[in-house]
Design a protein around this motif. Sequence first.
Motif, PDB file in Angstrom:
ATOM      1  N   PRO A 149       0.839  -0.869   0.039  1.00 53.78           N
ATOM      2  CA  PRO A 149       0.093   0.316  -0.077  1.00 53.78           C
ATOM      3  C   PRO A 149       0.472   1.647  -0.009  1.00 53.78           C
ATOM      4  N   GLU A 150       0.203   2.402  -0.628  1.00 55.47           N
ATOM      5  CA  GLU A 150       1.382   3.664  -0.154  1.00 55.47           C
ATOM      6  C   GLU A 150       1.832   3.472   0.987  1.00 55.47           C
ATOM      7  N   ARG A 151       0.525   3.721   2.204  1.00 53.37           N
ATOM      8  CA  ARG A 151       1.499   3.582   3.122  1.00 53.37           C
ATOM      9  C   ARG A 151       0.427   2.613   4.146  1.00 53.37           C
ATOM     10  N   GLN A 193      12.731   3.312   5.817  1.00 46.84           N
ATOM     11  CA  GLN A 193      12.660   4.132   7.029  1.00 46.84           C
ATOM     12  C   GLN A 193      13.341   4.864   8.207  1.00 46.84           C
ATOM     13  N   LYS A 250      11.830  -2.125  -3.050  1.00 47.71           N
ATOM     14  CA  LYS A 250      10.589  -1.994  -2.361  1.00 47.71           C
ATOM     15  C   LYS A 250      10.824  -0.179  -1.331  1.00 47.71           C
ATOM     16  N   ARG A 251       9.612  -0.131  -1.115  1.00 48.27           N
ATOM     17  CA  ARG A 251       9.385   1.539  -0.364  1.00 48.27           C
ATOM     18  C   ARG A 251       7.974   0.589   0.124  1.00 48.27           C
ATOM     19  N   ARG A 252       8.566   0.799   1.584  1.00 44.50           N
ATOM     20  CA  ARG A 252       7.433   0.891   2.694  1.00 44.50           C
ATOM     21  C   ARG A 252       7.457   1.757   3.375  1.00 44.50           C
ATOM     22  N   ILE A 253       6.149   2.593   3.399  1.00 37.71           N
ATOM     23  CA  ILE A 253       5.883   3.808   3.801  1.00 37.71           C
ATOM     24  C   ILE A 253       5.477   3.581   5.358  1.00 37.71           C
TER      25      ILE A 253
END
Length: 338
Positions: free
Chosen positions: A137-139, A222, A301-304
């Motif tokens: 998901p985006e966030r 993050q 991957k970008r887990r925010i």
Amino acid sequence: MATILVTGASGFIAQQLVLDLLEEGHRVRGTVRSAAKGEALRRALAAHTERAAEIELVEADLEGDSGWREAVDGVDVVHHLASPFPMAVPRDPDELIRPARDGALRVLRAARETGVRRVVQTSSGAAVAYGVRGPLPERFTEDDWTDPTHTADCRPYVASKAIAERAAWDYVASEGQGIELTTVQPVAVLGPIRSAQVKTSVDIVARILGGKLPMLPDAGLQLVDVRDVSATHIAAMNDPATVGERYIVADGFRTLEDIARTLQNAYPDRRIPNRRMPDLLVRALALVSGDMKTIASELGKRRILASDKVRKLLGRDLIPSDDAILASAETLLQYEAV
Ligand code: NDP
């Protein structure tokens, strides 16, 4: 002034929390795994506080019953931070899951038996944003939970944190008899170290700063500063509205290349790697290296994780990720740990 227990007092985050609690005038008790570790902790903290000798220490291991009742007895608040956070990925996930889960339950049981109501537990972003099937998901928010059964997106440490936090909430709901729990979900923690013994958390900064990573995989994290994790524990303990709540603590996402750039700008005389490691090479190395396997699973991957809730609790912004990186670097150099 309250008497406050910090479990795993020898750890990176716990050392900051102990210092901040002493600074606020509280009496602090800590658990350690051995008397020798307790002495090393007192010596290390003596460089930062005149009250280091007053810290009361109790020996307790998450894998055994001994010491927990004595540790909890008579305190006003428990901050439960102890949990295995090794560099290496164990072959058997239970090596991490068992102490994390059973240890959290030992602490909660001891609290119930001794009539201590207030517990703040460090969980992790690992309990929020992994075990995801399909696209990320985006966030992620505090409503999200890692699915530890989806092992393709959930390494053993991640599973240990998700399972331990779930076990704590289940215990409080079913047998807690009024225990008031808050959990805190930090992402990757950087910031100042308070002793040379700190390892896993700041290792990425030590390795990049020390030129030990010749090339940088396209992965990132993050980040959050350890001072904000400690501040969140203290704000949670002071605010009854946090009972029953989770608090993600997270500032900006930084790739390994971003971290290298920040360090190179601050230390122009050091040779800091800046070349990207091709994804294919990362995947090949993953076949023989546990570290690379972890990194390979995060490529691109970008887990925010959203941190609106904790900003509201603290009433301020969080320390910027770049300041956290630089504080780690500065103190690692001070302790000659690079
Ligand atoms: P550290 O490894 O520095 O601290 C972990 C602490 O847990 C140490 O005091 C360690 O004791 C103790 N511990 C480990 N295994 C046992 C055991 N079997 N019995 C008793 N104590 C044990 O890690 P951090 O300070 O970074 O982590 C603290 C908490 O924060 C952990 O719960 C971790 O999962 C969580 N966290 C950390 C993040 C990070 O990036 N640093 C991010 C999110 C969550 P010893 O010194 O004897 O090894």
